[in-house]
Design a protein around this motif. Sequence first.
Motif, short mmCIF file in Angstrom:
data_model
loop_
_atom_site.label_atom_id
_atom_site.label_comp_id
_atom_site.label_asym_id
_atom_site.label_seq_id
_atom_site.Cartn_x
_atom_site.Cartn_y
_atom_site.Cartn_z
N ASP A 8 0.83 -1.21 0.00
CA ASP A 8 0.00 0.00 0.00
C ASP A 8 0.86 1.25 0.00
N VAL A 9 0.25 2.35 -0.39
CA VAL A 9 0.96 3.63 -0.56
C VAL A 9 0.15 4.74 0.08
N ARG A 10 0.81 5.53 0.94
CA ARG A 10 0.18 6.75 1.45
C ARG A 10 0.96 7.94 0.92
N TRP A 11 0.29 8.82 0.23
CA TRP A 11 0.93 10.01 -0.30
C TRP A 11 0.39 11.21 0.48
N ILE A 12 1.29 12.01 1.02
CA ILE A 12 0.86 13.14 1.84
C ILE A 12 1.47 14.42 1.30
N GLU A 13 0.65 15.45 1.20
CA GLU A 13 1.17 16.73 0.74
C GLU A 13 0.52 17.81 1.58
N GLY A 14 1.31 18.76 2.03
CA GLY A 14 0.67 19.79 2.85
C GLY A 14 1.58 20.95 3.15
N GLU A 15 1.04 21.90 3.89
CA GLU A 15 1.87 23.00 4.34
C GLU A 15 1.52 23.37 5.76
N SER A 16 2.50 23.93 6.45
CA SER A 16 2.26 24.29 7.84
C SER A 16 2.99 25.58 8.17
N HIS A 140 -3.60 10.70 0.64
CA HIS A 140 -4.17 9.88 -0.42
C HIS A 140 -3.70 8.45 -0.20
N TYR A 141 -4.65 7.50 -0.09
CA TYR A 141 -4.30 6.12 0.22
C TYR A 141 -4.71 5.19 -0.92
N THR A 142 -3.78 4.34 -1.35
CA THR A 142 -4.14 3.29 -2.31
C THR A 142 -3.48 1.99 -1.85
N ASN A 143 -4.05 0.83 -2.22
CA ASN A 143 -3.37 -0.43 -1.93
C ASN A 143 -3.60 -1.44 -3.05
N SER A 144 -2.91 -2.56 -2.91
CA SER A 144 -2.96 -3.58 -3.97
C SER A 144 -4.31 -4.29 -4.02
N GLU A 145 -5.20 -3.98 -3.05
CA GLU A 145 -6.54 -4.58 -3.07
C GLU A 145 -7.54 -3.66 -3.74
N GLY A 146 -7.04 -2.56 -4.33
CA GLY A 146 -7.90 -1.67 -5.10
C GLY A 146 -8.40 -0.46 -4.35
N ALA A 147 -7.93 -0.26 -3.10
CA ALA A 147 -8.38 0.91 -2.35
C ALA A 147 -7.90 2.19 -3.02
N ASP A 148 -8.71 3.23 -2.91
CA ASP A 148 -8.32 4.54 -3.44
C ASP A 148 -9.18 5.58 -2.72
N CYS A 149 -8.61 6.23 -1.70
CA CYS A 149 -9.42 7.19 -0.95
C CYS A 149 -8.54 8.34 -0.48
N GLU A 150 -9.15 9.47 -0.16
CA GLU A 150 -8.35 10.59 0.31
C GLU A 150 -9.16 11.53 1.20
N TYR A 151 -8.44 12.32 1.98
CA TYR A 151 -9.11 13.39 2.74
C TYR A 151 -8.14 14.53 2.94
N GLU A 152 -8.74 15.68 3.29
CA GLU A 152 -7.91 16.83 3.62
C GLU A 152 -8.31 17.29 5.01
N PHE A 278 -10.24 8.05 8.12
CA PHE A 278 -9.82 6.66 7.96
C PHE A 278 -8.38 6.56 8.43
N ASP A 279 -7.97 5.35 8.82
CA ASP A 279 -6.65 5.23 9.45
C ASP A 279 -5.55 5.07 8.40
N ALA A 280 -4.32 4.82 8.84
CA ALA A 280 -3.17 4.77 7.92
C ALA A 280 -3.16 3.52 7.06
N GLU A 281 -4.17 2.64 7.26
CA GLU A 281 -4.34 1.48 6.39
C GLU A 281 -5.61 1.63 5.56
N GLY A 282 -6.14 2.86 5.53
CA GLY A 282 -7.33 3.11 4.72
C GLY A 282 -8.61 2.54 5.29
#
Lengths: 444, 438
Positions: A8-16, A140-152, A278-282
Amino acid sequence: MREPEFYDVRWIEGESTSILLDNGKIEDINTNYGSGCGVRALCGGSWGYTSSEGVDGIDTAINAARELASDVNKHSPGEKVTLASYCEPNVDNLPSIKETPRDVPVEEKVELLKDLSNNASCKGISSTSASYSESTFKVHYTNSEGADCEYELTRVGFAISAIASDGAAYQVGRESNFDVCGYEMFRDPGILEKAQSAGKTAVDLLGARQAKGGKGPVILDPELAGVFAHEAVGHASEADLVLEGSSILADRIGEEIASPLVNIVDDPTLHKFGYYPFDAEGMQSHRTDIITDGVLNSYLHSRETAGKLGGTSGNSRSQGYSAPVVRMSNTYVDNGNSNLDEMLEELGDGMYLAGTRGGQVNTGEGIFQFNAEKGYIVENGEIGDLVRDVSLSGNTLEILKNVLLVGNDLKMHSGRCGKSGQAVPVSDGSPHLLISDALVGGVQ
Amino acid sequence: MQNYDIGNKVLEFANKYGADEAEVFISANQVTSASVRHNLIESARNQQSQGLGVRVVKDSAVGFASTNIFNRLEETVKSAIAMAKVRDSDEDWKNLPSSGKYPAVNGIFSKKVNELELEDCISLTKEMIDGVCSFSDIIAPSGSFSRMNSNQLIMNTNGVEVEEKGTAVSGFIDVITTSGIPSTAYDFRISRDMDIDFYGIGKEAANLANSCKNGVSVNSGQKDVVFHPFAFSDIMESSFLSSIEADNIQKGRSSLTGKLNTDIAARGLTVTDDGILDGGIASSVSDDEGTPSQSTGIIKDGLLKSYIYDSYTAGKEERYSTGNAVRGSYTSTPSVGTRNVVFDHPASDIISEIKDGVFITNVIGAHTANPISGDFSVEGRNAFVIKDGQIEKPIKSLMVSGNIFELLRNVKGAGDDVRMVGSIITPSIWVSNMNVIG
């Protein structure tokens, strides 16, 4: 190379942005733009993790994680990991942002900190420091089981500390609040009262004498009792610690481990600092009743620990691009039905411990030590003299059994929790608790 | 893009947008690690990071921004300048450091560590687990091995241009007994070179947990306490080190304000902040703003000799920086902090000199100390009774409380077991009159 069965892949982008004001003067002002990803791959019983920060290429990171997993599996094969099944989350409970922090001019934030500092600077205060922080980031979360979800999500907060000094001795008072909301937090005049309270605490502590150690009955205020719920009980309920043999709560599901008045809950769906959709495993976030009417009801789970022990996952969290770990969110002792006056009357002679300067726990042996910010001597049910340098230590299960009364005044406090070298936003809380017997450490 | 090209580009942008002075700090790290869970290697990890922080000065006001997105360099510099413009001119601001003569520092980069393969990392991790398993009925619930390769570049508009490569390798293991009342312990080593006995880490931890089985209770009272380097460094880090930092002195946040050249510790105790220690974890040719590293005497034979400074706090007092600007990461501005801190005291066979006391291996709760007053209250772990010059039974549980400045005056001796606990280097320290609560 054996092919990993999951990644699985978690992509994070932001500013602080953060601002630190020291004695009314800007000490530090800081903006960060960041992006990166954390990737996991599972091969048999072995995990491979890669994180790449500021370096491009999700595909490279995925391949590297797969290689690590398969190498570990080859050289040190462990028992095959079966992940609890995956289910796509509904992202429909995001907190509302009334005023976007980014749109508020920096000058206004500096003025806010000056206001806080001025309010903390009562007579006797020799210096103050105030800090502001805001962050907005997209996950943004995706995994090899087809998950694809995101939040801000947007988080804001402030902290104020005031130091009182008489030339020879120093004492500190601190207050803070962090939340998942927008700049509207700072429109509430209550935050200035918090700043005043930081100043007052420091001055009062300077005049206080040191506490005398000993065993006896105590009342814990909501902040200190919340720290107990988080540190002593919450950590021990993390299923990864249970599985590695580091929890006093192992093999006790269904057992009465606390006074029947005690209910302890972890709830990431609450719009408090520990919130996540959702948690770090989507996986969908959800409430967990850890202790119900004194009985240990459930641990906190990742997909791996839920796969091994049974239970519902949704408690994996990570700091930035780090590997997910079982963590708490908003953890609290639920309301009972006593009020503070009844509790003081029942206490008679003892100590009232309030606030916290942090704590530490050995979850394996079930022992803990917390330093309270302050204590009060209680005589005949009356709160009397203030004392400083008080700590509470003891055995988690004994303290849980020794809860005599649970208040009806639940209050939450926000902070950061450290585990596995990662800090994540959390909140914890409790109503007042009356404990029949506890070890209070002092200096005398 | 290479780091130098990135650095030059940032300084050019800073000039273009009107900065009077500018500095760029670029760090690139690669960490390979392995995690132990329940006597098995559970995972391996590779973390890459590269990012930069820009500090700009405009009309004697400092602004800062950072990023790891290299196509947003211009925006980052503009943001730093916008931050500087919010601030009033700071009359205490002098200059960013100028290029200086850098010392030679030995032993901070090891080719062997740099070139470790994943397979090597896995087998070293296994050695730790084997060490634990040399005892029956003891397991390692968790542990970790880690190797870091780091590369850091600092450039500024006053001619500083200093690049440095470093390596570090470390092993940590937690152990617990599996029969009877659980007894736990841990052990940890870190080094810049391949000179750690990983099997020994596991064995030491297991041995300690084993000797702590069936602890007894101890009477409360004023006692002689011997703090193992783990316990001593933990307490020092939380309750003492911040009081020698110049910014705390200047802001009245240190109990050592005005105490220079007075006795603050027992005669015999010498404390040095050393940025150039051979093989030190916090050693490097320059500090985190490009000032040459040095060794600074803090306490000499009990006498407080110096505080530590970065260029800003030094500028306030018209003196030189001691090379103590440190940063948590590229996302933060430098501030005053210790480098390697070396505690030195004539060694003797201290246990044999103690009639009635306790030996404490490590403590929990040190971070709850009050770093200004120096008051602390900790729980002692893996502690033992000392009776008539001998280490005797393990102690189940005890609290130790006191004040760090009193503790320093009550130092009575030191062992010959000097150990590098991260950036603190110390032997076991014997302190009299500690308040012990059994």
